[in-house]
Write an enzyme that holds these catalytic residues in place. Structure first.
Site, PDB file in Angstrom:
ATOM      1  N   CYS A   9       1.293  -0.993  -0.017  1.00 55.77           N
ATOM      2  CA  CYS A   9       0.093  -0.344   0.371  1.00 55.77           C
ATOM      3  C   CYS A   9       0.883   1.266  -0.201  1.00 55.77           C
ATOM      4  O   CYS A   9       2.387   1.545  -0.317  1.00 55.77           O
ATOM      5  CB  CYS A   9      -0.739  -0.338   1.204  1.00 55.77           C
ATOM      6  SG  CYS A   9      -0.025  -0.117   2.928  1.00 55.77           S
ATOM      7  N   ARG A  15      -3.985  -0.863   5.178  1.00 54.53           N
ATOM      8  CA  ARG A  15      -4.151  -1.533   4.327  1.00 54.53           C
ATOM      9  C   ARG A  15      -2.872  -2.538   4.054  1.00 54.53           C
ATOM     10  O   ARG A  15      -3.637  -4.470   4.517  1.00 54.53           O
ATOM     11  CB  ARG A  15      -4.788  -1.333   3.221  1.00 54.53           C
ATOM     12  CG  ARG A  15      -5.641   0.314   2.972  1.00 54.53           C
ATOM     13  CD  ARG A  15      -6.048   0.106   1.869  1.00 54.53           C
ATOM     14  NE  ARG A  15      -5.092   0.959   1.960  1.00 54.53           N
ATOM     15  CZ  ARG A  15      -4.492   2.366   0.407  1.00 54.53           C
ATOM     16  NH1 ARG A  15      -5.001   1.931   0.016  1.00 54.53           N
ATOM     17  NH2 ARG A  15      -3.319   3.293   0.474  1.00 54.53           N
ATOM     18  N   ASP A 123      -8.607   3.691   0.945  1.00 55.48           N
ATOM     19  CA  ASP A 123      -7.839   4.062   1.749  1.00 55.48           C
ATOM     20  C   ASP A 123      -8.367   4.752   3.051  1.00 55.48           C
ATOM     21  O   ASP A 123      -8.817   5.739   3.573  1.00 55.48           O
ATOM     22  CB  ASP A 123      -6.614   5.342   1.353  1.00 55.48           C
ATOM     23  CG  ASP A 123      -5.619   5.707   2.398  1.00 55.48           C
ATOM     24  OD1 ASP A 123      -5.641   5.443   3.850  1.00 55.48           O
ATOM     25  OD2 ASP A 123      -4.518   6.642   1.673  1.00 55.48           O
TER      26      ASP A 123
HETATM   27  P1  4NP Z   1      -2.193   2.946   4.029  1.00 54.79           P
HETATM   28  O1  4NP Z   1      -2.540   4.157   4.372  1.00 54.79           O
HETATM   29  O2  4NP Z   1      -1.152   3.444   2.981  1.00 54.79           O
HETATM   30  O3  4NP Z   1      -2.908   1.761   3.618  1.00 54.79           O
HETATM   31  O4  4NP Z   1      -0.616   2.782   4.756  1.00 54.79           O
HETATM   32  C1  4NP Z   1      -1.979   5.102   4.454  1.00 54.79           C
HETATM   33  C2  4NP Z   1      -0.821   5.588   5.538  1.00 54.79           C
HETATM   34  C3  4NP Z   1      -0.268   6.996   5.425  1.00 54.79           C
HETATM   35  C4  4NP Z   1      -1.027   8.009   4.698  1.00 54.79           C
HETATM   36  C5  4NP Z   1      -1.466   7.605   3.592  1.00 54.79           C
HETATM   37  C6  4NP Z   1      -1.775   6.412   3.470  1.00 54.79           C
HETATM   38  N1  4NP Z   1       0.022   8.864   4.773  1.00 54.79           N
HETATM   39  O5  4NP Z   1      -0.198   9.744   3.730  1.00 54.79           O
HETATM   40  O6  4NP Z   1       1.041   9.126   5.413  1.00 54.79           O
END
Ligand code: 4NP
Length: 150
Positions: A9, A15, A123
């Protein structure tokens, strides 16, 4: 040799840690290795998001020992299957592919559930707890399909 699967991800804290924990719970660890990473460097070394830890725990899966890592080109040499959570992660990984063999390893995770639909795992980072419940349920279904296929 174990079959190796990488969940990807953006941050590797919401995720893909769930996808890793859920798929690993459905596979024989003697035959399969499941790992996860992010396309970004934002959260390297961090534990999964508290909300991912909580939803996994609710369904009997412990993801507290995971630490966020960033995708590396050498991951193409290690893993047999690479599963991005959304189309943006997919594009970022495909851009790093060195050849067709690398590209062939990459497939959107939800295409295991609905082939060619090209759906994203939403997300949940900026939303509430409900988003994590939704993500868990979608990933559980997709990982059921994937585990049966593997
Ligand atoms: P992930 O979610 O990609 O599912 O781990 C996110 C975690 C952090 C961020 C964006 C999405 N961020 O912008 O820091």
């Amino acid at each position: 040799m174990k079959i190796k699967i990488l969940m990807v991800c953006l941050g590797n804290i919401c995720r893909s840690p769930l996808a890793e924990g859920i798929l690993a719970s459905k596979l024989n660890p003697d035959r399969f290795l499941v790992n996860s990473c992010g396309t970004s460097s934002y959260h390297i070394g961090e534990n999964p998001d508290r909300r991912s830890i909580e939803i996994a725990k609710k369904y009997g899966i412990d993801i507290t020992n995971q630490r966020a890592a960033q995708f590396k080109i050498s991951d193409f040499d290690i893993y047999d299957f690479i599963y991005p959570m959304d189309s943006s992660n997919y594009d970022d990984i495909i851009k790093l592919a060195r050849n067709d063999d690398d590209k062939k390893k990459v497939k959107l995770i939800l295409n295991e559930l609905q082939p060619d639909a090209d759906l994203d795992v939403p997300d949940p980072y900026y939303g509430g707890e409900q988003g994590f419940e939704e993500v868990y349920k979608i990933l559980d279904k997709a990982c059921d399909c994937l585990a049966q296929k593997l």
